[in-house]
Design an enzyme around this catalytic site. Structure first.
Site, PDB file in Angstrom:
ATOM      1  N   HIS A 148     -69.518  32.223-100.037  1.00 59.10           N
ATOM      2  CA  HIS A 148     -70.924  32.028-100.390  1.00 59.10           C
ATOM      3  C   HIS A 148     -71.748  31.697 -99.163  1.00 59.10           C
ATOM      4  O   HIS A 148     -72.916  32.074 -99.053  1.00 59.10           O
ATOM      5  CB  HIS A 148     -71.052  30.925-101.445  1.00 59.10           C
ATOM      6  CG  HIS A 148     -70.899  31.461-102.824  1.00 59.10           C
ATOM      7  ND1 HIS A 148     -70.382  30.727-103.859  1.00 59.10           N
ATOM      8  CD2 HIS A 148     -71.193  32.674-103.330  1.00 59.10           C
ATOM      9  CE1 HIS A 148     -70.375  31.479-104.957  1.00 59.10           C
ATOM     10  NE2 HIS A 148     -70.854  32.654-104.654  1.00 59.10           N
ATOM     11  N   GLU A 188     -56.228  57.444 -84.732  1.00 55.87           N
ATOM     12  CA  GLU A 188     -56.496  56.275 -83.899  1.00 55.87           C
ATOM     13  C   GLU A 188     -55.333  55.951 -82.968  1.00 55.87           C
ATOM     14  O   GLU A 188     -55.339  54.951 -82.264  1.00 55.87           O
ATOM     15  CB  GLU A 188     -56.845  55.056 -84.776  1.00 55.87           C
ATOM     16  CG  GLU A 188     -55.868  54.774 -85.890  1.00 55.87           C
ATOM     17  CD  GLU A 188     -56.312  53.658 -86.836  1.00 55.87           C
ATOM     18  OE1 GLU A 188     -57.223  52.887 -86.516  1.00 55.87           O
ATOM     19  OE2 GLU A 188     -55.712  53.565 -87.922  1.00 55.87           O
ATOM     20  N   ASP A 204     -59.212  51.358 -82.397  1.00 56.90           N
ATOM     21  CA  ASP A 204     -57.804  51.386 -82.009  1.00 56.90           C
ATOM     22  C   ASP A 204     -57.542  52.470 -80.976  1.00 56.90           C
ATOM     23  O   ASP A 204     -56.767  52.266 -80.044  1.00 56.90           O
ATOM     24  CB  ASP A 204     -56.923  51.594 -83.245  1.00 56.90           C
ATOM     25  CG  ASP A 204     -56.691  50.268 -83.955  1.00 56.90           C
ATOM     26  OD1 ASP A 204     -56.355  49.288 -83.259  1.00 56.90           O
ATOM     27  OD2 ASP A 204     -56.867  50.197 -85.174  1.00 56.90           O
ATOM     28  N   CYS A 245     -65.196  56.540 -87.545  1.00 56.53           N
ATOM     29  CA  CYS A 245     -65.582  55.282 -88.204  1.00 56.53           C
ATOM     30  C   CYS A 245     -65.394  54.041 -87.332  1.00 56.53           C
ATOM     31  O   CYS A 245     -65.411  52.928 -87.845  1.00 56.53           O
ATOM     32  CB  CYS A 245     -64.856  55.120 -89.528  1.00 56.53           C
ATOM     33  SG  CYS A 245     -63.069  55.115 -89.363  1.00 56.53           S
TER      34      CYS A 245
END
Ligand code: PEP
Ligand code: MG
Length: 591
Positions: free
Chosen positions: A208, A450, A474, A521
């Site tokens: 939270h 990767e 990576d 990505c």
């Protein structure tokens, strides 16, 4: 002079934490090190008075929370303010109060000890729950527990007297707040004009506190190394809430790069609406799909707000963190389904569990390894642990009907690995068919590229899959042989290095020849400087942090495909990452 960090500490060296709230902050450090509440145990005679004492502390706690709540509604929105409604309900829980009452009246315990014992029992219960949401609520319970204890022990309750008064959390001058952890109510008390950034050693991105920080627009990093607590007040720090990196006494080069990123974000956010919800198309009509990297349901909403056209990387390992058993098949199915539903008809690429390396999970019995990044991680671990892997595959398949879901395997280094992963997927599909459970029979299967070996045999791997997604985080560390979390070799782990860029180019070409699509990505895509490179390299899709999407789309709209290809040709011929950056800054300023 301020830093206690190891020297030499070169400009690119940073501390790595977990990104919790996006944005850039550069300011002096403000350390928050509250003294722990001391509790004494004693035998009480006058149990009525003791009970009264507790009732009063609870009543004042409620008033404090009420005042936070009204402040919260205006500052952070109704949904987040509901967190404090839950705190109020907790203080009214009859079962809890009865348990404390019994301890005082039957065991003659003092209020502090009775209250703490009962709440701790509850906390221990919550910790055994499998649901990550319920586990995260431990922080809320402890928050309320501490509030009452502070009042009982006469500790200052930290209510601010006016909006502008400095206190233990809000410095008099704007600063970056550093603490081991912040409770949700502490976070809600922060004044965003005074606290420009938050760095904590504990905490999680789905707590939270992190949610409130995001709503307040305060960049935050959690899970930083302990050494940040040894900084002195007044040291200059910079943080990037997108990458989870923090620099201490950063040199001008880092500062300039961060300021440029901040300015681009600000400019784009002001103009955002028009550009955000359109596809990213170049001046000469070339389109690139812009997806988002997410870790769960909350980020999905954020991704859509920032104009994501799908999810290119769902890092599912986050579902396994901060708990004591793996999430069950049903739990995972529900989460995948809710993310897919939020996305509507947009693609959702779910990456299977990628643990090991810098993402240890205590209950998964990972080994202590000399080189964890070169060890038992990602697909290697999953293939060896079908009891962990298969429930995840089942959950993904079961959630797939009617959605554009795709599955992606991380860390693939060999053809045998992808074949074994596909065989396990086929086995699970067979089981589901036998059980009469529907799933998307046409679901695309892809891999992260990767590992350098995957680049070199991309033609062979392409024959096995429907798509590639290049993980430059990576890939950079493996190509450059430099640990991505090691501060002293951090400037080697740079995706702008021509060695890495050539690897991307080679992968794209192999994918094209094989007729499959290819995305990227890694963090590289979230750096606005990289946009012409990504376009010119011929990627079909990029997946980036939600907050970086508007700037990316805007940059694409200003380019042409031909321009971008020329930039790539020149970048690939440079000697260093630094030279590539200089080239990109130069062409950027010419436009
Ligand atoms: C990558 O390696 O580039 C990637 C996107 O995956 P992660 O950062 O989760 O390892
Ligand atoms: Mg990776």
């Amino acid at each position: 002079p301020y830093s206690l960090l190891p020297t030499p500490y070169s400009p690119h060296h940073f501390l790595q934490g977990i990104p919790a709230s996006s944005g850039i902050a550069i300011a002096r450090v403000f350390l928050h090190t509250p003294a722990p509440i001391q509790i004494q145990q004693y035998h009480v005679e006058d149990v009525e008075t003791e009970w009264q004492r507790l009732r009063i502390a609870i009543q004042i706690s409620k008033e404090e929370i009420q005042s936070l709540l009204s402040q919260a509604c205006t500052q952070i929105g109704d949904a987040e303010a509901a967190i404090f409604d839950a705190h109020l309900l907790f203080l009214e829980d009859p079962v809890l109060l009865e348990a404390v009452h019994q301890r005082i009246f039957q065991q003659y315990q003092n209020a502090e000890v009775a209250w703490q014992a009962v709440v701790e029992e509850l906390v221990n219960n919550y910790r055994t729950f499998e649901d990550p949401y319920l586990q995260e609520r431990v922080a809320d319970i402890v928050d309320v527990e501490q509030r009452v204890l502070r009042l009982l022990t006469g500790f200052q309750s930290h209510i601010r007297t006016s909006d502008s008064s400095p206190d233990d959390l809000n410095p008099s001058e704007p600063a970056i707040l550093i603490a081991t952890d912040l409770s949700p109510s502490e976070t809600a008390r922060l004044d965003p004009t005074k606290v420009l950034g938050i760095c904590t050693t504990n905490g999680s991105a789905i707590s939270h506190s992190a949610i409130i920080a995001r709503r307040l627009g305060i960049p935050a990093i959690v899970g930083l190394p302990e050494e940040v607590m040894h900084l002195s007040n007044g040291a200059i720090a910079a943080l990037d809430g997108d990458s989870g990196r923090m620099w201490v006494n950063p040199e001008s080069e880092v500062l300039n790069a961060l300021e440029a990123k901040r300015n681009t974000r600000q400019a784009v956010h002001q103009e955002a609406p028009a550009i955000v919800f359109n596809p990213a198309v170049t001046r000469d009509g070339r389109r690139i799909d812009v997806f988002a990297n997410i870790t769960g349901i909350t980020d999905t909403e954020e991704a859509l707000r920032f104009g994501a056209e799908g999810v290119g990387l769902f890092r599912t390992e986050f579902l396994y963190m901060q708990r004591i058993t793996p999430p069950s098949e049903e739990e995972q199915e529900l989460i995948y389904l809710s993310v897919a539903q939020k996305l509507g008809n947009r693609p959702l690429i779910i990456r299977t569990l990628d643990i090991g390396g810098d993402k240890p999970i205590s209950y998964l019995n990972l080994l202590s390894e000399n080189n964890s990044f070169l060890g038992w991680r990602g697909i290697r671990y999953c293939l060896d642990n079908p009891e962990i892997f298969k429930p995840q595959l089942r959950a993904i398949l079961k959630a797939s009907p009617g959605h554009q879901m795709k599955i992606m395997f991380p860390m693939v280094a060999t053809v045998e690995e992808i074949q074994a992963a596909k065989a396990m997927l086929a086995e699970v599909q067979g089981e589901l068919r036998q059980e009469g459970i529907l799933f998307d029979e046409e679901m695309e299967v892809g891999i992260m590229v990767e590992v350098p070996s995957a680049v070199m045999i991309a033609d062979k791997l392409a024959a096995e899959v429907d798509f590639f997604s290049i993980g430059t985080n990576d890939l950079s560390q493996y190509v450059m042989a430099a640990d991505r979390t090691h501060p002293l070799v951090a400037d080697l782990v740079d995706a702008f290095h021509p060695a890495v860029l050539r690897m991307i180019q080679q992968t794209v070409q192999a994918a094209r020849t094989a007729g499959i699509w290819v995305g990227l990505c890694g963090e590289l895509a979230s750096d606005p400087l990289s946009t012409p490179l990504l376009l010119g390299l011929g990627l079909n899709e990029v997946s980036l942090n939600p907050q970086s999407i508007p700037a990316f789309k805007q940059a694409i709209a200003q380019l042409t495909g031909e321009q971008a290809e020329a930039i790539v040709a020149s970048a690939l011929q440079q000697d260093s990452a630094q030279k590539v950056r200089e080239l990109l800054v130069q062409v950027g300023s010419r436009e």
